[in-house]
Design an enzyme around this catalytic site. Sequence first.
Site, PDB file in Angstrom:
ATOM      1  N   ASP A  88      12.803  18.260   9.615  1.00  0.00           N
ATOM      2  CA  ASP A  88      13.262  19.104   8.515  1.00  0.00           C
ATOM      3  C   ASP A  88      13.674  20.437   9.152  1.00  0.00           C
ATOM      4  OD1 ASP A  88      13.789  20.177   6.112  1.00  0.00           O
ATOM      5  OD2 ASP A  88      11.760  20.065   5.315  1.00  0.00           O
ATOM      6  N   ASP A 123      20.098  24.142   5.334  1.00  0.00           N
ATOM      7  CA  ASP A 123      20.825  24.430   4.107  1.00  0.00           C
ATOM      8  C   ASP A 123      20.142  25.570   3.349  1.00  0.00           C
ATOM      9  OD1 ASP A 123      18.587  22.899   3.749  1.00  0.00           O
ATOM     10  OD2 ASP A 123      19.403  21.734   2.088  1.00  0.00           O
ATOM     11  N   CYS A 275     -10.157   1.906  -5.478  1.00  0.00           N
ATOM     12  CA  CYS A 275      -9.244   1.591  -4.383  1.00  0.00           C
ATOM     13  C   CYS A 275     -10.021   0.798  -3.343  1.00  0.00           C
ATOM     14  CB  CYS A 275      -8.713   2.893  -3.780  1.00  0.00           C
ATOM     15  SG  CYS A 275      -7.724   2.677  -2.297  1.00  0.00           S
ATOM     16  N   CYS A 277      -8.928   0.681  -0.027  1.00  0.00           N
ATOM     17  CA  CYS A 277      -8.445   1.033   1.309  1.00  0.00           C
ATOM     18  C   CYS A 277      -9.647   1.221   2.223  1.00  0.00           C
ATOM     19  CB  CYS A 277      -7.557   2.274   1.271  1.00  0.00           C
ATOM     20  SG  CYS A 277      -8.455   3.850   1.222  1.00  0.00           S
ATOM     21  N   CYS A 280     -11.938   4.143   1.239  1.00  0.00           N
ATOM     22  CA  CYS A 280     -12.649   4.112  -0.044  1.00  0.00           C
ATOM     23  C   CYS A 280     -13.788   3.095  -0.077  1.00  0.00           C
ATOM     24  CB  CYS A 280     -11.670   3.854  -1.181  1.00  0.00           C
ATOM     25  SG  CYS A 280     -10.556   5.248  -1.431  1.00  0.00           S
TER      26      CYS A 280
END
Lengths: 528, 528
Positions: A88, A123, A275, A277, A280
């Site tokens: 970025d 930008d 969850c 995962c 978790c």
Amino acid sequence: MLIGSFELRGKDLLGRVGKLYTKSGFLETPALLPVIDPYDPIVEVNDLSVKMGFQGIMVNAYLLRRRAGDEVTPLRDRLGFQGVISTDSGAYQILEYGEVEVTPLEILEFQEAVSTDIGVILDVPTGYDLDKSRAKWTVEETIRRADLSLKAMTRKDIVWMGPIQGGVHPDLLAYSAREMSRRRFNMLALGSPTQVMERYMFKTLIDMMLTVKMNIPLDRPVHLFGAGHPMMMALAVACGFDTFDSASYALYAKADRYLTSYGTYKLSDLECFPCVCDECVKHSPGEVRAFLKPRRVRFLARHNLWVCRQETLRVKQAILEGRLWELVRQRANSHPALYQAFKHLKDYCRIFEAYGTPVKRRGLFYFSHEDLYRPELRAYREKLISEYSKPRGVRELILIPAPEGKPYRKFLLENDVPYQEASSRHMCFYGVPFGVVPIELDDVYPVSQTEVSDREEEESIRATAPTVIRYLEKNDYDVVYFLVEQDSYWRRLSSRLRLVQEREGKKFRIVRFKENPVKRLKEILETC
Amino acid sequence: MLIGSFELRGKDLLGRVGKLYTKSGFLETPALLPVIDPYDPIVEVNDLSVKMGFQGIMVNAYLLRRRAGDEVTPLRDRLGFQGVISTDSGAYQILEYGEVEVTPLEILEFQEAVSTDIGVILDVPTGYDLDKSRAKWTVEETIRRADLSLKAMTRKDIVWMGPIQGGVHPDLLAYSAREMSRRRFNMLALGSPTQVMERYMFKTLIDMMLTVKMNIPLDRPVHLFGAGHPMMMALAVACGFDTFDSASYALYAKADRYLTSYGTYKLSDLECFPCVCDECVKHSPGEVRAFLKPRRVRFLARHNLWVCRQETLRVKQAILEGRLWELVRQRANSHPALYQAFKHLKDYCRIFEAYGTPVKRRGLFYFSHEDLYRPELRAYREKLISEYSKPRGVRELILIPAPEGKPYRKFLLENDVPYQEASSRHMCFYGVPFGVVPIELDDVYPVSQTEVSDREEEESIRATAPTVIRYLEKNDYDVVYFLVEQDSYWRRLSSRLRLVQEREGKKFRIVRFKENPVKRLKEILETC
């Protein structure tokens, strides 16, 4: 493959599964690129790719340059990340702090020096600026910088993104999109919708995304800056965005926030982790609340990333089986603002249809009137009116309510109702969501592949009736028999159908029945 | 705690989070009990509890007895499972094969001998039998067996379930439920909805579940036999069921099916695994398809269990934060048949209200007209009519469209509209979903806690209008000013309001505005 080329594997709505080629290999899209601080990655870079399956990440070139100074180690060597590294430019910092101490050419040169795979010019983000003249300036200045940067580029092995600005001003966005797509960027990007997303202005976001899409070549890959909440990913992909970067996983973690694909929890509100995962399953919310801050942040950041990963996979699978609409619908039911955005999609149904639909492998689900604007269903109704004509020679039409089973003609067979396709009487089924299905079309896609929740939903019937009316207007029958159930909402609409049919002395007969139309249907067949 | 007692931690709709005490510790509900074959557990019993967090399992006592014969090792020793072990009696085998070679007393004695924690008598499942006299016999015979078994029980440390039969016949179900709850079972169970679920007849399932609930004490724990698909768990819990047993995870696995909380995939249809469980992150669908059958089944069974576990946690969290309705809604958007069932809940709104609602910690989301029947919202409208009366002395009513922000009076403050609560003019806000909100109530729960997706949805307005009418009928105002936006659907309903108000010579003034009502509102206040 050519660097910057984008290979399509599947599409649905405006979304697609594709491969974007870079000098460091391809990035499978849709892709979420976690934003990493090279000096303090909350999650090990290696885990991101090897364990979690992220093929790409993003680094803020502006911040890196400020710290690294002249030391231009290639990002790959510095990070030890094996996938695609994007950078970025510092635009977000402009948005946050008003300005940055770097010129567009300096940051361009730096990105080339650290050998980014996907870069972006510096930008000027419009942000959520309601002042149009200032917004216009950001657009013009971004274009000026784009031209300046394009001239100064020396490396051809970097995929450069052309940032589109304009904020919430459609005409500026459209102009910016057209200008950017005329320039030689392999990839485009919609800048700075962060504030719009933070305020849950998803309806506005749709306007922004689709305004952009309508003004760029549809096959160009497009990035959405700062869109890191899994809840809105399906929607953004459906609107044709391919890649996303996000620091959200980390920002939310630092604020003790736990992401899910249906919203955000405060850690303090969680009684259990819904969850499975890797993180978790090892701890309870109580345990995590007791962790020291750095460990807690790490835990939450990892979980948040897992959820982002899971949602990416879910979106991908949905596209490949042609059910992205259904996923968007499910996610829309997570938050009223998303639901509002979902309903707003109908105002853009033409662009979805223009992009075409793949042949679906699985059936379509029809839940309620919003689904009428699902491209496959709308396309059927449009084609019925624009391309179909009743068979030659038929003079009478029998409109039969669409039965439960599929294909519809099975209902006739099972009830010993004789029918011939080439008869002077034309049997057609009417109902939600197709309007009219001539019997000879009852097995074409998607008629016999659609599962309808409730054919009697009033809103659906009201929105389907115009198709029946248009059908009668277009196809000239001497007599129409309208078989209608006593209690059906269609009954109330029959006077409108009569009005259309009785133009020029044609006949319209309402044939009422209770529960089962077979008896009355047979009577019609015998008498006429 | 007393064995068989059920301790409530939280509730929402008819669902609850609780603890069911057994001699081997408690089972936190809602709980899904994976059905295990002790001779061939696809998933290690130890993994179930330690890794996956299942606190209970179920074993088929009938099959076990057939193989174990006289060898009555306690289940705990045989299985090495540290949590709660429950046993099924062989009823499912009756359903499948017509009969079993065991008597009710033999299987009772066996369950006691192997020292089950939660047992069930050998009932006769009705199944999906449309013949009412046969169904009736199954109910009567089950009651007879219940009495026989209750007499023969010797152990007091086992939680016995009383099975409710009756299948799809509401009167039989009600009768069976009443009879069973009169007997001394700590727990009740709804038998044999398997076929109803296999056919996705979720609407029928709701009728069955809620008929049962309306005929048993609401605080008794209830088990639903054979309900193992995560997609429908939220719905079943919302209907007041606490525990579920399921062999689905294994049966689906054997048929190469991959479960998710929103439906079932064929393994062959998957391009990626949209899941981050321990199994799914290690392999791709292609790899798993290439596994030999036993390994493939094991993989899928483990994944399927993880998904069940995740959904259990999700449901639990939803109950504890008072958002079970929203979860049911989300799941309903997975399949048209579930959606139909969700819409059907409105026919039972009274029973939901009767059970009461906890004070919610988080706000309510209003998506569309189905949500009008959410208990909190319906209760508001009911109480408005039955309990509220306009303040003494007020003679004029100004009906103002409900603004976006909350509390509503903020809108007046921000626009410098003077108001006093104790004036002869009464300001009320009207709109979706509350009907009428008198200004003095605009900060009571749930008025200022509700987030509305779209106040202009026609179906919602149509369904809310009767509350406005009833409000006008009940509260006697000399004059009503109805501030209404030109394009609002409310405009079309104003004649109905006028009709009610103009009874007995009272006055009704329609005051139209465009976009913003402030100017007209101030005019009314000045003139009247």
